[in-house]
Design an enzyme around this catalytic site. Structure first.
Site, mmCIF file in Angstrom:
data_model
loop_
_atom_site.group_PDB
_atom_site.id
_atom_site.type_symbol
_atom_site.label_atom_id
_atom_site.label_comp_id
_atom_site.label_asym_id
_atom_site.label_seq_id
_atom_site.Cartn_x
_atom_site.Cartn_y
_atom_site.Cartn_z
ATOM 1 N N SER A 27 0.949 -1.183 -0.105
ATOM 2 C CA SER A 27 0.079 0.077 -0.001
ATOM 3 C C SER A 27 0.893 1.316 0.051
ATOM 4 O O SER A 27 1.649 1.413 -0.909
ATOM 5 C CB SER A 27 -0.890 -0.183 1.156
ATOM 6 O OG SER A 27 -1.994 1.184 1.088
ATOM 7 N N ASP A 34 -10.265 -3.721 -5.461
ATOM 8 C CA ASP A 34 -9.751 -2.815 -4.507
ATOM 9 C C ASP A 34 -10.662 -1.364 -4.152
ATOM 10 O O ASP A 34 -10.564 -0.436 -5.083
ATOM 11 C CB ASP A 34 -8.104 -2.385 -4.696
ATOM 12 C CG ASP A 34 -7.515 -1.824 -3.339
ATOM 13 O OD1 ASP A 34 -8.353 -1.274 -2.395
ATOM 14 O OD2 ASP A 34 -6.596 -1.624 -3.359
ATOM 15 N N HIS A 73 -8.165 -4.578 -0.986
ATOM 16 C CA HIS A 73 -7.144 -4.054 -0.566
ATOM 17 C C HIS A 73 -6.191 -4.900 0.486
ATOM 18 O O HIS A 73 -6.683 -4.630 1.752
ATOM 19 C CB HIS A 73 -7.393 -2.345 -0.069
ATOM 20 C CG HIS A 73 -6.153 -1.724 0.164
ATOM 21 N ND1 HIS A 73 -5.748 -1.009 -0.752
ATOM 22 C CD2 HIS A 73 -5.405 -1.401 1.331
ATOM 23 C CE1 HIS A 73 -4.538 -0.291 -0.471
ATOM 24 N NE2 HIS A 73 -4.402 -0.561 0.868
#
Length: 465
Positions: free
Chosen positions: A207, A385, A416
């Site tokens: 991320s 996501d 995610h």
């Protein structure tokens, strides 16, 4: 008489209402859980080369179906929620040593070091340097699960603890981690290189950590020394709105561009702007309610506020020499902030002296550094996501069209940082993501070993001649 005739019809009417209600509920469940969505191998975007052909042969997960849990695994929201709330299933507790590094501005950076639990498949000393997601650290369950799996595959692991993220480590300067600051990650990498001069590095970012590691590698060529490859999972690539073809033009440089191979379910094109040009949003789409991104933004902002306020004495105390642009009024604005953008504008950008939010996002994004990465690079995102708008995926797709070292992997499902696997209801402890990153790293290590052996053979033959 009419009443007597009508009475027997009432139960039939009620039964019809019940059936309609049940049908409506089932329809909502099917739509919300995305049960009609198929399972398929991930879409792959890459250029046809010796490396890509070797990866397809050596990484079965790239060409096999990713099968999430049947009941809920096709919902990106549930995958994301389970990752956020649960982290992982039966998460292990790898044993490591915490290291402390004093930065030049007085900040105390920490990372955890985990030694390998088995010999690596190629017999070399390999260290994974790992940068977690926003406000995360080595004690997060998804990091622990991945580290344990990597250790068992022969990797030493170094995991950065984002500055200010660990609740039991006080800040020693008026600064904490930010969107693209690479200082602490760079200090960890330099420590590993100095302490283990024989080791080679596999760089991994999750991320926000994906933005940091890609920016770090692209900042200078020296940062790529001893790096075998880089893997970025679920990053958003840019926090600014990009319009037109200009953001991608400088990627053309003088590199050889061959035809891009696309293993995909559909021949879909990247999102187009109003004039047919590429465009993507991050800052703006993250404020929209589409796919509940505004809600996720609020939750992440609330978590960031709690972390900042837990360090308010170190950041806003009277005895602290704060950045000139950081004022006490910014603390009051922090209390009312409901988005990450407001927090970034009022607090985070000022740690590094940026005059505007636009400048902060422009300078701290990895977007302008991606084309400077020359080691093998795998970019992974899930199509469902809810945090990363589909238009942002234009960036890795375009990069994979221009760079032979880049492979973009896009599975249908995963949310995610979810990527749970399982049969019907209960997920397995290891995720598809955990296995893919290690499998890719193993393949790159083998690729480099083969290249080295071929080079040695050619040298021997040349000497004999």
């Amino acid at each position: 008489m009419n009443a007597m005739l009508e009475t027997p019809e009432l139960p039939a009417v009620f039964d019809g209402v019940k059936l309609a209600a049940v049908a409506a509920v089932l329809y909502v469940i099917v739509r919300c859980l995305n049960l009609k969505s198929p399972t398929a191998p991930p879409d792959l975007y890459f250029q046809d080369s010796g490396l890509s052909r070797f990866l397809l042969k050596s990484c079965p997960l790239l060409t096999k179906e990713y099968i999430p849990p049947l009941i809920w695994g096709k919902s990106g929201h549930i995958q994301t929620a389970l990752y956020g709330k649960m982290g992982r299933v039966r998460s292990p507790h790898p044993y490591g040593h915490r290291k402390f590094i004093t930065m030049s501005d007085g900040a105390t950076s920490t990372f955890d070091l985990f030694e390998p639990l088995a010999e690596h498949c190629v017999g070399d000393d390999i260290t994974m340097v790992i940068c977690p997601g926003i406000a995360n650290h080595s004690e997060k369950q998804y990091i622990r699960t991945f580290v344990d799996y990597a250790q068992k595959n022969g990797y030493r692991c170094a995991v950065l603890n984002h500055l200010g993220a660990l609740p039991n480590i006080e800040l020693t300067s008026p600064r904490m981690f930010t969107y693209g600051c690479t200082w602490e990650f760079g200090a960890m990498v330099n420590y590993i290189k100095k302490t283990y001069p024989q080791t080679q590095l596999v760089v991994v970012g999750f991320s926000l950590g994906g933005n940091i590691v890609c920016k770090y590698l692209g900042e200078t060529q020296a940062n790529q020394e001893k790096v075998l490859c880089c893997v970025s999972v679920c990053q958003g690539y840019s926090a600014l709105r990009l319009e037109g073809d200009e953001p991608f033009q400088h990627w053309d440089d003088d590199s050889h561009v061959s035809s891009t191979t696309r293993w995909s379910r559909e021949g879909s094109l990247p999102p187009q702007g109003p004039h047919g040009t590429l465009c993507c949003w991050a800052q703006e789409t993250f404020m929209q309610w589409d796919q509940c991104r505004r809600f996720y933004n609020f939750l992440m902002a609330d978590n960031m506020k709690k972390i900042i306020l837990s360090h308010r004495q170190a950041l806003f105390g009277d005895h602290v020499k704060k950045p000139q642009s950081l004022e006490d009024t910014d603390l009051s604005r922090l209390y009312t902030a409901t988005s990450l953008m407001q927090i970034d504008d009022n607090v985070m950008r000022k740690f590094h002296g940026y005059s505007s939010l636009k400048e902060y996002y422009e300078e701290e994004s990895c977007m302008r550094y991606l084309h400077r990465i020359y080691v093998p690079l795998m970019l992974v995102n899930a199509a469902d996501d809810p945090l990363v708008h589909e238009s942002l995926l234009t960036i890795p797709k375009s990069l994979s069209e221009k760079r032979e070292n880049v492979m973009f992997v896009l599975p249908l499902h995963g949310g995610h940082l979810g990527f749970f696997e399982g049969s019907v209801l209960f997920p397995e402890p290891l995720t598809w993501m955990d296995k893919l990153v290690v499998e890719y790293a193993n393949a790159i290590c083998q690729w480099e070993r083969n290249k080295s052996q071929c080079s040695d053979t050619e040298q021997v033959e040349a000497d004999l001649e």
